[in-house]
Structures are given as C-alpha cells and as structure tokens.
Design a protein around this motif. Structure first.
Motif, PDB file in Angstrom:
ATOM      1  N   LEU A  73     -14.002  -6.825 -14.983  1.00 54.47           N
ATOM      2  CA  LEU A  73     -12.664  -7.226 -15.422  1.00 54.47           C
ATOM      3  C   LEU A  73     -11.598  -6.340 -14.781  1.00 54.47           C
ATOM      4  N   ALA A  74     -11.914  -5.038 -14.706  1.00 51.91           N
ATOM      5  CA  ALA A  74     -10.955  -4.107 -14.101  1.00 51.91           C
ATOM      6  C   ALA A  74     -10.728  -4.436 -12.633  1.00 51.91           C
ATOM      7  N   ALA A  75     -11.790  -4.848 -11.936  1.00 52.52           N
ATOM      8  CA  ALA A  75     -11.649  -5.203 -10.521  1.00 52.52           C
ATOM      9  C   ALA A  75     -10.782  -6.443 -10.345  1.00 52.52           C
ATOM     10  N   LEU A  76     -10.920  -7.418 -11.239  1.00 51.94           N
ATOM     11  CA  LEU A  76     -10.124  -8.639 -11.132  1.00 51.94           C
ATOM     12  C   LEU A  76      -8.634  -8.331 -11.104  1.00 51.94           C
ATOM     13  N   GLY A  77      -8.160  -7.614 -12.117  1.00 53.18           N
ATOM     14  CA  GLY A  77      -6.734  -7.318 -12.198  1.00 53.18           C
ATOM     15  C   GLY A  77      -6.266  -6.383 -11.111  1.00 53.18           C
ATOM     16  N   THR A  78      -7.097  -5.421 -10.751  1.00 58.59           N
ATOM     17  CA  THR A  78      -6.728  -4.442  -9.728  1.00 58.59           C
ATOM     18  C   THR A  78      -6.515  -5.119  -8.380  1.00 58.59           C
ATOM     19  N   ILE A  79      -7.446  -5.987  -8.007  1.00 61.63           N
ATOM     20  CA  ILE A  79      -7.334  -6.671  -6.710  1.00 61.63           C
ATOM     21  C   ILE A  79      -6.230  -7.720  -6.746  1.00 61.63           C
ATOM     22  N   ALA A  80      -6.163  -8.486  -7.847  1.00 62.25           N
ATOM     23  CA  ALA A  80      -5.174  -9.571  -7.926  1.00 62.25           C
ATOM     24  C   ALA A  80      -3.748  -9.049  -7.965  1.00 62.25           C
ATOM     25  N   ASP A  81      -3.546  -7.839  -8.503  1.00 65.14           N
ATOM     26  CA  ASP A  81      -2.187  -7.309  -8.614  1.00 65.14           C
ATOM     27  C   ASP A  81      -1.725  -6.595  -7.352  1.00 65.14           C
ATOM     28  N   LEU A  82      -2.583  -6.567  -6.336  1.00 64.94           N
ATOM     29  CA  LEU A  82      -2.208  -6.046  -5.015  1.00 64.94           C
ATOM     30  C   LEU A  82      -1.787  -4.578  -5.054  1.00 64.94           C
ATOM     31  N   VAL A  83      -2.436  -3.785  -5.896  1.00 65.48           N
ATOM     32  CA  VAL A  83      -2.184  -2.345  -5.857  1.00 65.48           C
ATOM     33  C   VAL A  83      -3.042  -1.746  -4.745  1.00 65.48           C
ATOM     34  N   PRO A  84      -2.688  -0.576  -4.228  1.00 62.56           N
ATOM     35  CA  PRO A  84      -3.462   0.026  -3.134  1.00 62.56           C
ATOM     36  C   PRO A  84      -4.898   0.323  -3.547  1.00 62.56           C
ATOM     37  N   LEU A  85      -5.854  -0.127  -2.757  1.00 64.91           N
ATOM     38  CA  LEU A  85      -7.262   0.090  -3.074  1.00 64.91           C
ATOM     39  C   LEU A  85      -7.722   1.447  -2.556  1.00 64.91           C
ATOM     40  N   VAL A  86      -7.171   2.482  -3.138  1.00 66.45           N
ATOM     41  CA  VAL A  86      -7.528   3.857  -2.828  1.00 66.45           C
ATOM     42  C   VAL A  86      -7.767   4.587  -4.139  1.00 66.45           C
ATOM     43  N   ASP A  87      -8.380   5.792  -4.039  1.00 65.97           N
ATOM     44  CA  ASP A  87      -8.597   6.638  -5.204  1.00 65.97           C
ATOM     45  C   ASP A  87      -9.303   5.842  -6.309  1.00 65.97           C
TER      46      ASP A  87
END
Length: 786
Positions: free
Chosen positions: A221-235
C-alpha cells in the motif's frame, strides 16, 4: 538534418568518485557513474541505495510530533474513543487511509474513515464535516495526506472539543495549524533526515511508531501512494517502493489482487513502478475524480473477495469514463489556447470553463504541458458559487507553488508543490491572476526555458552497449521521480532495417549500427520520421537501455526517447516517376525553394505553382532576371539537371543554408543519350557521311540518324557543333558540306565545350552512387565557402 524535440543536457559527474564507488561496492562502472549523477557521494550511501532494506528506515520518533501523536492514539484505543481517519481522494490519500485502516484493525481501535467529496466539499478539512463527526461521537481526528494548511478548520475542531493529529507531506504555510500534534517532515520544527515522503510515507512512519516495528505487510500500500504521488524515489521512498513492488507481485491484499486482474496484469512476470503509475494508480484515482474515493478505500480494505472484484470493476469502468472525459476537455482546452491565448502572448496558460470536471483538470493540465510546454492551470467554473477550481502543472524553471504564493491576493485557497498545485478562486479574479502569473513568467523564464529539457546520463559507444550492461542497469530500479530511468546517448550511428510497426503503423523499429556494433531500437510514436530520413543518415540518439526477451532469447534493446541528425541530408529521388507529385507534397513541409536550371522545366512547373500560390518559391536560372533575395531555405529541391558547373555554383548559397536537399532531377523519359556528349570518332563518322553525301535535306535527318545509329536529337546537336566549326553550312532546309573548312579541334566549339561539361556533370549527378552524390554536394558547398 533532423532537429531533436528537446534540449539535451549531458550530466557531469566526478569520475574519480565513480571509480571509487565501483571499486569499493563491486559495481559496474556504468552503475557507479549513474549513482554519482544521482547525488550519491559516498560509498556508504551507494551501498544503502543499492541494498534499500528495512534496516535502513529512520527512527519514526525523529519526526516532530510523533511522540505526542503515538501517546494520544494509544490512549484513544485504550479508552475505545472513536477515531476518524480523515484522508484525501487521490491515490496517495486513498493509500494512506487504507494503510491506517489496516493499522487500526491490528490495534483493535474503534474507528471509521472520512474522505471529502471533491465536488461538493473539495480538498482538505471542512467545518461541516468536523461538526458531523463530532455529532457522531468521534473525539480524535487523524488526517492523512492533508491538513497542513487547515489553520481555521483545526481551530474550529478545537472549539468543538476534537483533538486533531495532522499527518501530511505538502509544503507547510507560514502559519502551522495549532493541532494536538503535526507530523510533517517539511515543517520548520522538524529535523527528520528525509523530508520528501509521500502522504502514505508519513502514515507508514506513524504506523511504524504505533506498532513498534515497520509494518512490512502493508508496504505494498505504501508503494502505491509513493509511486503514484510522484515523490522522489530516493532514501526511504526508494525502500518503500522497492519493498512494496516486491510484495505487490505476491500481495495478499485481495483488493489489490482484484485490481491487478482488472488491469490485465495478472500474468505479468514482474510488476514495476510503471505499472503502478500508468495502470493501478489511475484506477485508484478514478473514483475520487468522478464520484467519491470511498470505492477505492473499500477495494484496498475489504476482506470479501466478491466485494473486491466489484469494486475493482467499478474503478476500471470509472477510469474508462475518465479517459473519455479527459480527451474531451483536452480538445476543448487546446482549441481555447489556439483561439484565445496564443503562445507568443501567454507564457503561462490559465484556462477555465463551465462544465469542466474538476476531478480531471489536473490530467488535462499535464496534457497541455506536453503539447505546448507552458506552465498550465486548468479550472472548472461553478457558476452558482462564482468560483473557479482547478489544478496546475509546471515546467522546469517555474516554481508553481512560489508563483501561486506571489499571487495569493487572488487565491483564497491554494497548495501544492514546485511542479503541481491546486487552487480555488473567484471567477472575477481570473484575469488579474492570469496577468500576474504571466508577468512572473516574463521575469523568471527565458526563451530557452520553453524548449523541453532532457537530462541525459551518459554518452556511450555502441560497442559498449551489451546485454551485461543492460542487465546491470536493472539494479537501479525502481525508477521514477528522483531516480529516473537512465538515459544514454549514442552518437554517429546509422540505421538498418528501418520499418514502421504497430496496429496504426505509428511506431518505429530498426537497428542502430556503427562499425561492428549493433543494437535493436524501438521508437514509440516515431514512425513519422521514416519519410524524413535518408538511408545513410548519421544519428545521435538518446534512449532507455533495457533487456528484451523473446522466445527465450535475451538481447539489449534501446527505446528511443529523442534523436537528431546533425548534418545536411541529401534525398536521392533521381529519376522518380511521380516527380510532380513529390514536388507538390514537399510544399507542406516548411520553407522550400525549388531550383530549376532549364526553361522547359520552369514552363512545366509554373502553372502548377501559380495555381497554389507558390510561384515565389521557384528560382529559375533560365530567366534573364534571376531573383531570390536573401532566402535561407531549410529545404531545397533540385528539380532538373544543371547545364554547367557555373549554374550549380550560382545556387550553392542556397545549398549551404539547406538542412535538406531533394534531388528530383533525372526524368525517367530522359535518356542518357540526350546528355551524353559524342566522342571524336562519332563526329568523324558524321563528317565522313557528308563527304559521301555533301547535301542533306532536313527532311532526311531521321534517315541519316538511322544510318549512323544515332538518336535524332543527338545528331542535331552534333550538326550544331560542326556548323559552329564551319565544317558544314546550315541552309534554310538543308545542311551542306563546306569543302574549304580549315582543320581545327572539337574544343574550338563553344557548343561542344558546354555539351561536354553538361555531359560530365550529368554523369556525375545521375550515375554516381548515393555516397558520391552526397560527397559531390559537400564539395560544392565547401569550395564555395572556403
């Protein structure tokens, strides 16, 4: 020449640092270079980036407000107080809400969820909703992905006796709400080591603290929102995305299983960030865009298989409806730009109309940025309220949140990020708002900023593009914002096997070749270049390197993102049978100059050109008054053959400026005999004929040509040369031998010299190979400019 669609910016990097990271971490040099380009500046950070495991999560209590929040929530659970998870209607908000639902279930809390209706309430906390929640017996509100700007609403909740814990990730305003606690890594009071979490990332940290361990079973679930919201995929975002995608491929969440199935991804070997961004995420967003987000929350939290399947299908149907709606509004918005807001007068596009669905205007704004490359705001007008509500998307160099802040006198409500934002304003404020935004754009942006920028990672030799290299790049996944798919540049390559593919023949397939190196390449929506490139063109290409597997064979493949041909192109259309049709088709492709060396060609083409209003694009060297002014055409058509090298030199200035030269000369019915200059022996045979038959009537020339095995027009040319040398006399209806002619060489004839030069030039231009033809024009231009 073929221009690239974008500006290319090749990344700079510290090669010594890259070599050290490659050596110490056991990484391929290319992977190490890409890490350095992405800001990885130590061996330790490189190892953390590559490993990205749960042990690298930061302490959730380092977030300001976490300790107080955990204590209050635990008290509420212990006392069985009613807790409301107050979310947002986008994919990040839905994921955040669903994650907190699962956590509350684990903890045995008495809770419910509330997500405002985009159309009747709008984004964020609302006083009416808070009053209703109070009446229903709730005492604690936990916001997810919202609340950081709700100063008045939080104060109102306080008056009602509601405790509010705000968890959010959006840019905080100057005044922070006086909530029971505020958890936002961006707030000034927070010293958390990573401030770019999505809303679901902040919710995940709260869950981590509440459970005393990271809830790895909820990381999908965390990956869904993180990727969909276009935040930087770092850290931490990279950790959530990497672990979440791994779990998503084997998820136990029946709602996600149903969603994956309805997207047609059940048989996909490995779900990627791209599948989330372009398939799963849009469907989770669809409910909130067209109706309510409740169905998406139900999907992600239900424990009933049938309910999950029904919710997934409902979201898929809504997504199809959303796609049609987006296309309709996009078409209307494009028409509005073309008619009312020309690009030369509008550096920022602000478009508003009654009836536009505010749930999809953000997508429409993105489409317009792709088409016009301008910061764009699209709003739907509510005539009853007299307000316009919508979304903004920006371009590099224009901070949208900063721009909206500078225009806040016109904006009662706004929020967002550098590249995207939302706002509501009175309709009467639209014009001054548009005017001020454009003024800011004039101050902040240059003309160069309106050409899309493509950041290229590394330049590679084709010989170095191997299967092993492509496989190594996969170690950097998942790709997204902050960690984009690596772009490589390959220079000075040719193509082989170029063809169009796809249902509508809109895609390009070819091989890129240079020396002994070769790689398959595919360009989606690049088929349009096929008629614009020549067989021996040399390309510079940027693209994404990947592994293509087919029938068990694994090969490297380049997906073309942009390309250019930096040199002048010569199109070999010599002797084509549809000459006039090709000429006509070229008139729609930019500024074109047609050069005609022969009067008969000019007379043939002039009526057609005049009919289309194109006569100014004709340059005839057979006219006494040759005028072309200071033309610098990008495309030049050589319609027929020059008679002399001098003719060719007269037009070389146009060849010099041309990006493309089209060789249309050499009609199929133009035999080489007509242009071939006879040799001395052939002239001798004609002269000997006159020695035997001193007087030849014109009516007998055909018979004479047959006797000598010559073409009639060739014979007439030879007679003109002999007459100029005084070997024969031309009478009204006959040719007579001149017995008193003095002996002299053929070179004494001006006609012969011109004929021979024309013949040699025609041979060079008509019979040469394509490479020789290109070299010929290059030498002509070089000689004229040296």
């Amino acid at each position: 020449m073929l221009k690239a669609k974008t500006r290319w910016q090749l990344a700079a990097y510290d090669n010594e640092l890259a070599e050290m990271i490659a050596r110490e971490c056991g990484l391929a040099p290319l992977v190490a270079k890409l890490l350095v380009i992405r800001g990885i500046d130590t061996v330790q950070r490189a190892k953390e980036f590559m490993d990205a495991g749960p042990e690298l999560f930061h302490d959730p209590y380092a977030l300001h407000g976490m300790k107080e929040s955990v204590k209050r929530i635990r008290e509420a659970i212990e006392r069985q107080e009613m807790i409301c998870i107050y979310g947002d209607y986008d994919a990040d908000g839905v994921s955040s809400t669903s994650l907190m639902v699962q956590v509350m279930r684990k903890l045995g809390a008495a809770f419910d969820t509330y997500i405002p209706n985009r159309f009747t309430e709008g984004y964020g906390l609302h006083k009416d909703a808070l009053s209703s929640l109070k009446e229903r017996g709730f005492t604690l509100i936990i916001t997810v992905d919202t609340g950081i700007s709700a100063v008045e609403q939080v104060a109102f909740a306080k008056e009602l006796g509601l405790d509010v814990i705000v968890t959010d990730h959006h840019e905080p305003p100057e005044v922070i709400p006086e909530a029971f606690a505020v958890i936002n890594p961006k707030q000034p009071a927070c010293s958390y080591p990573f401030d770019m979490l999505a809303g679901v990332g902040v919710a995940f940290k709260l869950a981590h603290a509440l459970l005393d361990e990271p809830p790895l079973d909820l990381v999908d679930l965390a990956a869904l929102g993180t990727i969909a919201d276009l935040v930087p995929l770092v850290d931490e975002n990279r950790i959530l995305a990497k672990l979440g995608l791994k779990r998503l491929n084997h998820t136990r969440n029946i709602g996600l299983q149903a969603l994956i199935k309805v997207c047609g991804l059940s048989d996909t070997e490995m779900l990627t960030a791209g599948h989330v961004g372009f398939a799963l995420g849009p469907r989770l967003n669809a409910g909130g865009r067209l109706e309510t987000a409740a169905v998406a929350v139900k999907l992600l939290t239900t424990e009933d298989i049938q309910e999950a399947e029904e919710a997934a299908q409902q979201l898929d149907d809504l997504n199809c409806e959303r796609q049609e709606l987006v296309q309709t509004i996009t078409d209307e918005a494009i028409q509005m730009v073309l008619e009312d807001y020309p690009l030369d007068e509008n550096r920022v596009l602000v478009l508003a109309k009654e009836g536009w669905n505010v749930g999809v205007v953000g997508i429409v704004a993105s489409r317009l940025v792709e088409k016009f490359y301008r910061p764009t705001i699209v709003l739907g007008i509510d005539p009853e309220k007299g307000t316009a509500k919508g979304s903004a998307r920006s371009i590099n160099g224009f901070d949208m949140y900063e721009a909206l802040t500078a225009c806040r006198e016109w904006l009662p409500h706004y929020g967002g990020h550098t590249m995207a934002a939302g706002m509501t304003l009175p309709v009467d404020n639209l014009e001054p708002f548009r005017k001020q935004l454009n003024q800011l754009a004039h101050e902040w942006l240059t003309e160069k900023d309106f050409v899309p920028l493509t950041k290229v990672d590394v330049a590679m030799e084709l010989a170095d593009v191997t299967l092993q290299t492509a496989e190594q790049l996969e170690q950097l996944a998942p790709f997204g914002m902050g960690n984009p798919t690596p772009l490589v540049m390959i220079q000075d390559v040719e193509t082989a096997g170029m063809r169009t593919i796809g249902r509508d023949q809109t895609h390009l397939k070819c091989s890129l070749v240079k020396d002994a190196g070769q790689i398959d390449a595919i360009g989606f929506n690049w088929a349009h270049i096929v008629p614009e490139v020549t067989p021996k063109a040399r390309y510079q290409v940027i693209g994404e390197l990947s592994v293509n597997e087919w029938n068990g064979n694994r090969k490297p493949q380049l997906t073309i993102r942009d390309l250019t041909i930096p040199h002048r192109q010569v199109y070999d259309w010599r002797g084509c049978r549809d000459k006039r049709e090709r000429w006509r088709n070229l008139q729609d492709s930019g500024d074109v100059l047609t050069i005609l060396f022969r009067q008969e060609s000019y007379e043939e083409l002039l009526p057609m050109a005049a009919l289309a209003g194109l006569e100014d694009g004709l340059l005839s060297l057979s006219q006494e008054d040759v005028k072309a002014g200071d033309l610098k055409p990008s495309r030049v058509i050589l319609y027929d053959l020059p008679r002399s090298r001098r003719d060719l030199m007269q037009v070389v200035t146009y060849l010099e400026s041309a990006e493309r030269i089209y060789c249309l000369f050499g009609d199929p019915d133009l035999g080489l005999e007509r242009l071939s200059c006879p040799g001395r022996e052939q002239f001798k045979l004609v002269y000997q004929f006159f020695m035997q038959v001193p007087l030849v009537q014109r009516i007998h020339l055909d018979a004479m040509a047959r006797r000598l095995k010559l073409k009639r027009d060739l014979l007439e040319g030879m007679l003109a040369v002999l007459a100029e040398l005084d070997f024969i006399k031309v009478e009204a209806d006959a040719f007579r031998l001149n017995p008193e002619a003095a002996k002299q060489p053929l070179e004494g004839s001006r006609l012969y010299i011109e004929w021979r030069e024309e013949s040699e030039l025609a041979t060079e231009l008509l019979l040469s190979s394509y490479d020789s033809l290109v070299t010929h024009f290059q030498q002509q231009v070089a000689a004229a400019t040296s």
